[in-house]
Design an enzyme around this catalytic site. Sequence first.
Site, PDB file in Angstrom:
ATOM      1  N   GLU A 120       0.029  -0.749   5.922  1.00 24.71           N
ATOM      2  CA  GLU A 120       1.113  -0.130   6.685  1.00 24.71           C
ATOM      3  C   GLU A 120       0.969   1.381   6.716  1.00 24.71           C
ATOM      4  O   GLU A 120       1.261   2.021   7.729  1.00 24.71           O
ATOM      5  CB  GLU A 120       2.469  -0.523   6.084  1.00 24.71           C
ATOM      6  CG  GLU A 120       3.659  -0.295   7.026  1.00 24.71           C
ATOM      7  CD  GLU A 120       4.242   1.106   6.975  1.00 24.71           C
ATOM      8  OE1 GLU A 120       5.039   1.453   7.865  1.00 24.71           O
ATOM      9  OE2 GLU A 120       3.907   1.880   6.036  1.00 24.71           O
TER      10      GLU A 120
ATOM     11  N   ASP B 105       0.840  -1.201   0.000  1.00 20.19           N
ATOM     12  CA  ASP B 105       0.000   0.000   0.000  1.00 20.19           C
ATOM     13  C   ASP B 105       0.871   1.245   0.000  1.00 20.19           C
ATOM     14  O   ASP B 105       2.011   1.244   0.477  1.00 20.19           O
ATOM     15  CB  ASP B 105      -0.967  -0.003   1.193  1.00 20.19           C
ATOM     16  CG  ASP B 105      -0.278   0.045   2.541  1.00 20.19           C
ATOM     17  OD1 ASP B 105       0.718  -0.689   2.724  1.00 20.19           O
ATOM     18  OD2 ASP B 105      -0.743   0.796   3.420  1.00 20.19           O
TER      19      ASP B 105
END
Length: 402
Positions: A140, A75
């Site tokens: 994250e 991500d």
Amino acid sequence: MTLTDPSQTLAALIRCPSVTPEDGGALSTLAGMLAELGFASETVTFSHEGTPDVQNLYARLGSDGPHLMFAGHTDVVPVGVRGAWTHDPFAAVIADGEIHGRGAVDMKGGIACFVSALARLIARRGAPEGSVSLLITGDEEGPSINGTEKLLAWAAARGERWDAAVVGEPTNPDQMGDMIKIGRRGSLSGELTVEGVQGHVAYPHLADNPLPGLVELVDALIDPPLDAGNDRFPPSNLEVTSIDTGNAAANVIPARATAKFNVRFNDTWTAESLATELRARLERGAGRTRLRPGRGPVRYRVGFESRSAASFLTRDDALIDTLSAAVNAVTGRTPALSTTGGTSDARFIKDYCPVVEFGLVGKTMHMVDERAALADLESLTVIYETFLERWFAARVQAAGTR
């Protein structure tokens, strides 16, 4: 696509628009690469009330022997103003010796280089004598609730055990070979609210301005310094990140004032002991009257976020020395062993095995025109390949001498 070329593996990942919490096809793209190398992969989705569902990937090659984990995230943060980019942030354009795109540095680049390092190692001499797993999250850059922490617990419940881990976050400040992260400071956030009495600025005796009291309390939090640091960590630092009254009128004394703050703390403290110290400082500060002559103690309340991060230090010399030697062999530099910077998912991994962090140069991470030098991608790939070969060889040799 040639898996041994990190620019090609990275380009494929950048082209997946995986802005948290969207996956954008990144995990399936990665799983396809790993399948070519013989990995078995599983995609796992985690949920939590009030947060978006997040997809995560766990992949493993091998079934026994020493077990090395590589951890990271696909991500990425939002691109901001898309028109401000020189090249489309999800086009993976190569120009002037650099590959451009969101996530090029943080941290699709690290993942791409590790995949290419494995591909080269397997092509040259076969799979490592042991097991390699990739633990990749899509959470994250977001709340970090449905990601690495849950994926670790899920894998451990299935019997997965690891001997060591490498996180591919960008760790080098200026050039490849600068720095390996061998620990991280802890993080504790808090919110401080001071209660006052609203009133007209022309009649302050009829009101109680909360701002002078807030200033007294903030001063008590900041001074004296929390500690002087030590040979493992820099000094802990408290930063006030916002002060707000919700008051837009210049002629009104506000009813309350709120300050938010964050502490990045070293191993002098735990989150609990630090919170105790901060509460004691606030209690002392509440009695100060320098800015509030004739007033009673400051009326306040303080709360701390429940999801604090603990400081930690990795003490696995074999892991650290092997990675340091690989960095030196490729770059000619001896990397600093650091605990600086923010938090990372290494804070979860350290509960399962020793963990270090090493990745690309981080100068452009989260910026417009995020990009990675092709030369750095090649260097990191060779470093990872060298490390893989040496770490497994040392573990197998040590097991044979027992």
